[in-house]
Design a protein around this motif. Structure first.
Motif, PDB file in Angstrom:
ATOM      1  N   LEU A 236       0.312  -1.490  -0.036  1.00  0.00           N
ATOM      2  CA  LEU A 236      -0.068   0.267  -0.223  1.00  0.00           C
ATOM      3  C   LEU A 236       0.611   1.476   0.012  1.00  0.00           C
ATOM      4  N   THR A 237       2.427   1.032   0.698  1.00  0.00           N
ATOM      5  CA  THR A 237       3.364   2.728   0.533  1.00  0.00           C
ATOM      6  C   THR A 237       3.864   2.541  -0.601  1.00  0.00           C
ATOM      7  N   ILE A 238       3.207   1.806  -1.747  1.00  0.00           N
ATOM      8  CA  ILE A 238       3.760   2.751  -2.909  1.00  0.00           C
ATOM      9  C   ILE A 238       2.742   2.461  -4.023  1.00  0.00           C
ATOM     10  N   CYS A 239       1.729   2.182  -3.899  1.00  0.00           N
ATOM     11  CA  CYS A 239       0.103   3.009  -4.407  1.00  0.00           C
ATOM     12  C   CYS A 239      -0.055   4.184  -4.759  1.00  0.00           C
ATOM     13  N   THR A 240      -0.266   4.927  -5.593  1.00  0.00           N
ATOM     14  CA  THR A 240      -0.785   5.616  -6.082  1.00  0.00           C
ATOM     15  C   THR A 240      -2.256   6.409  -5.543  1.00  0.00           C
ATOM     16  N   GLY A 241      -2.378   7.642  -5.821  1.00  0.00           N
ATOM     17  CA  GLY A 241      -3.395   8.315  -5.000  1.00  0.00           C
ATOM     18  C   GLY A 241      -4.989   7.837  -5.437  1.00  0.00           C
ATOM     19  N   SER A 242      -4.552   7.233  -6.323  1.00  0.00           N
ATOM     20  CA  SER A 242      -5.930   6.867  -6.474  1.00  0.00           C
ATOM     21  C   SER A 242      -6.443   5.459  -5.801  1.00  0.00           C
ATOM     22  N   GLN A 243      -5.340   4.483  -6.267  1.00  0.00           N
ATOM     23  CA  GLN A 243      -5.954   3.485  -5.229  1.00  0.00           C
ATOM     24  C   GLN A 243      -5.650   3.357  -3.843  1.00  0.00           C
ATOM     25  N   VAL A 244      -4.449   4.382  -3.161  1.00  0.00           N
ATOM     26  CA  VAL A 244      -5.083   4.371  -1.925  1.00  0.00           C
ATOM     27  C   VAL A 244      -6.666   5.112  -1.658  1.00  0.00           C
ATOM     28  N   LYS A 245      -6.513   5.534  -2.254  1.00  0.00           N
ATOM     29  CA  LYS A 245      -8.192   6.603  -2.076  1.00  0.00           C
ATOM     30  C   LYS A 245      -9.763   4.806  -1.929  1.00  0.00           C
ATOM     31  N   ALA A 246      -9.631   3.642  -2.904  1.00  0.00           N
ATOM     32  CA  ALA A 246     -10.147   2.666  -3.413  1.00  0.00           C
ATOM     33  C   ALA A 246     -10.731   2.101  -2.302  1.00  0.00           C
ATOM     34  N   VAL A 247      -8.540   1.989  -1.771  1.00  0.00           N
ATOM     35  CA  VAL A 247      -8.824   0.846  -0.562  1.00  0.00           C
ATOM     36  C   VAL A 247      -9.074   1.616   0.648  1.00  0.00           C
ATOM     37  N   THR A 248      -9.500   2.756   0.935  1.00  0.00           N
ATOM     38  CA  THR A 248      -9.271   3.783   2.236  1.00  0.00           C
ATOM     39  C   THR A 248     -10.887   3.186   2.464  1.00  0.00           C
ATOM     40  N   ARG A 249     -11.683   3.609   0.784  1.00  0.00           N
ATOM     41  CA  ARG A 249     -13.300   3.413   1.283  1.00  0.00           C
ATOM     42  C   ARG A 249     -13.776   2.229   1.311  1.00  0.00           C
ATOM     43  N   LYS A 250     -13.359   0.908   0.930  1.00  0.00           N
ATOM     44  CA  LYS A 250     -13.321  -0.433   0.919  1.00  0.00           C
ATOM     45  C   LYS A 250     -12.420  -1.188   2.353  1.00  0.00           C
ATOM     46  N   HIS A 251     -11.731  -0.792   2.314  1.00  0.00           N
ATOM     47  CA  HIS A 251     -11.287  -1.244   4.006  1.00  0.00           C
ATOM     48  C   HIS A 251     -11.328  -0.560   5.168  1.00  0.00           C
ATOM     49  N   LEU A 252     -11.355   1.087   5.238  1.00  0.00           N
ATOM     50  CA  LEU A 252     -10.857   1.585   6.658  1.00  0.00           C
ATOM     51  C   LEU A 252     -12.474   0.924   7.532  1.00  0.00           C
TER      52      LEU A 252
END
Length: 435
Positions: A236-252
Motif C-alpha cells: 500500500l505504501t507504493i500505491c497511487t493516490g487513486s488506489q489509496v482512495k479506493a482501498v480506504t473506502r473499501k477497507h477502513l
C-alpha cells in the motif's frame, strides 16, 4: 584464522555421508569474516586486516566463498536435514554480509535450488527457501537480475499462498516473502494490485461477518492472515493516490473490527494498518474525515489502556505501547513517535508509518544485520534515501571505538544512576503504606 584447506576439510566432513551429514549453519564466526563485496571497506574489515593484512583479508574471502559454494551445492542434497542446514547457512550469510559480486554470477543456480525446495520440501525447509528468495532479491536490488529471480518464483509463491491444502508454515512464509519481493522487484503497478488482491482474499476472512459473528480460526490460520495483512500494508505504501482512495473506502470501515481479534499480533497489525491508512489519506487530503472517527478513537483508547486480566502481561504491555502511538496518529494528523536508527557514523530517522512499515519489513529478514545493510547495501540506502554508501577508512573506525576502560566507566555511571532512581522510587512506595 583457518586456512582455506582447513576450512575445506571441515566443510567436507560436514556434508559427507549423504543423508547422515548436515551442513553446519553460518556461524557468528563466519559473520565476522569480510566477504566478496563491492563495499568491502565496511564493517569489521579493519579487524581482519589487523590479523593478517591484505593477505588475511584475501584468505578470509576465499574461505567464505568456498563455504558458500558448499552451501549452494548442498541445497540439492538427498537429505532434508542437509538441505535445511544449507538454506539456513545461506540465509545467515546474506543477512549479515553484502555478497552482490558472489551472488550475481550464481543467482539462477540459487533460484533453481529455492524453486526445488519450495516445491518438494516441507514446512521449515519451505520457510527457509522463501526467506532466501527475499534475501537474494535484497542483495541483487531492483533491476534485471532480481526480475529474473522473481519471474521464476512468483507463480510458486502465489500457488502455495492460495492453496488451502499446502503446509501452513509454507503459506505463512510465502505471504511475507511475496510482499517484500514484490516491493523490491515489481515495476508494473497493475501486478502490484493483483498481488494485493491475493493478500486481501486471505485476511478478509478474518473480518467480522455480515451477521455480526466472528469467524472461528485456529492460531496458525490467524498468523497467515496477519502476515497477509502486513504484506498488503507494505505494498500500500507504493500505491497511487487513486488506489489509496479506493482501498480506504473499501477497507477502513472493516479494519477496526479486527481490533477485536483474540490474537494480539493481529490486533497490532490491524492498528498499525489503520494508522498507515490515515497517514496516506491525510497526505492526499489534509481535510480527510472518517465517519466513525469517534468510535474508532474510543476503541483505540481502550486498547491503549487495556487491563483485561485474561490477557498475558507481555501481550498487554506490547499492545498498550503500540496503540498509544496508533491513537495519536488517528487523533492528530502527522503525529508520529519518531525513532532514530544509528549505524556507523550515520543515522536515519523513522518519522512516518510508511517508513516504519518499510523498515520493519526489511528488518524481519536481515535481523541484526539491518544496520550493516543500511550502511553498505546500495538498494536499501536508496529505499530510505540515504544516498550512496559512505566510505569510512580504518583509522576513522578505530578512532570511533570506545576503549574497554571507557565502556566500564560509562556502564558503572549508568548503573549508579539507575540504582539511585530505583531506590528513590522504592522509598516512595514504602512511604505510601506508612501511617
Amino acid at each position: 584464522m583457518l586456512s582455506r584447506r582447513a576450512a575445506g576439510d571441515s566443510l567436507c566432513n560436514c556434508v559427507s555421508g549423504g543423508q547422515h551429514g548436515a551442513v553446519q549453519p553460518f556461524s557468528d564466526e563466519d559473520a565476522s569474516i569480510e566477504t566478496l563485496s563491492h563495499c568491502s571497506s565496511f564493517s569489521d574489515a579493519m579487524s581482519v586486516a589487523d590479523e593478517g593484512g591484505e593477505a588475511g583479508v584475501e584468505t578470509a574471502q576465499e574461505d567464505l566463498q568456498y563455504k558458500l559454494n558448499v552451501f549452494i551445492d548442498s541445497t540439492v542434497d538427498k537429505s532434508a536435514k542437509t538441505r535445511q542446514g544449507a538454506l539456513d547457512g545461506l540465509n545467515a550469510a546474506m543477512a549479515t554480509r553484502i555478497l552482490y559480486e558472489f551472488i550475481s554470477d550464481r543467482r539462477m543456480t540459487i533460484t533453481d535450488s529455492i524453486e526445488r525446495c519450495l516445491k518438494k520440501g516441507k514446512g521449515q525447509e519451505q520457510r527457509a527457501a522463501a526467506s532466501l528468495a527475499c534475501l537474494l532479491c535484497i542483495q541483487l536490488g531492483s533491476g534485471v537480475e532480481s526480475e529474473e529471480v522473481f519471474k521464476t518464483l512468483k507463480p510458486i509463491f502465489k500457488n502455495i499462498l492460495l492453496d488451502g491444502a499446502a503446509n501452513i508454515q509454507a503459506r505463512q512464509a510465502c505471504a511475507t516473502s511475496l510482499g517484500l519481493c514484490t516491493l523490491v522487484v515489481e515495476d508494473d503497478i497493475l501486478d502490484v494490485y493483483a498481488t494485493m488482491e491475493s493478500f486481501e482474499s486471505l485476511f478478509m476472512r478474518s473480518y467480522v461477518k455480515e451477521d455480526g459473528s466472528r469467524p472461528s480460526l485456529n492460531p496458525q490460520t490467524t498468523l497467515l492472515h496477519t502476515n497477509a495483512l502486513l504484506s498488503w500494508a507494505l505494498l500500500l505504501t507504493i500505491c497511487t493516490g487513486s488506489q489509496v482512495k479506493a482501498v480506504t473506502r473499501k477497507h477502513l470501515p472493516k479494519l477496526p473490527r479486527l481490533l477485536e481479534n483474540d490474537d494480539v499480533n493481529m490486533r497490532i497489525a490491524a492498528g498499525e494498518t489503520i494508522a498507515l491508512l490515515f497517514e496516506l489519506a491525510r497526505d492526499m487530503d489534509p481535510a480527510f474525515e472518517y465517519d466513525d472517527w469517534e468510535p474508532l478513537c474510543d476503541k483505540l483508547n481502550s486498547l491503549a489502556t487495556d487491563c483485561n486480566k485474561h490477557r498475558a502481561k507481555t501481550d498487554k504491555r506490547k499492545q498498550r505501547s503500540v496503540f498509544r502511538d496508533v491513537l495519536k496518529a488517528v487523533e492528530v494528523s502527522g503525529d508520529f513517535q519518531t525513532e532514530t536508527i544509528r549505524f556507523s557514523t550515520e543515522r536515519m530517522t523513522i518519522d512516518s508509518w510508511v517508513r516504519k512499515r518499510t523498515y520493519d519489513a526489511f528488518r524481519e529478514f536481515v535481523g541484526s544485520g539491518m544496520n550493516y545493510h543500511l550502511q553498505a547495501n546500495e538498494f536499501i540506502r536508496d529505499v530510505f534515501e540515504l544516498g550512496p554508501p559512505m566510505l569510512v577508512d580504518a583509522a576513522t573506525l578505530k578512532s570511533m571505538k570506545i576503549s574497554r576502560f571507557e565502556r566500564h566507566l560509562y556502564n558503572a555511571a549508568a548503573f549508579k544512576a539507575r540504582t539511585k532512581a530505583r531506590n528513590k522510587f522504592r522509598d516512595k512506595r514504602l512511604d505510601v503504606g506508612e501511617f
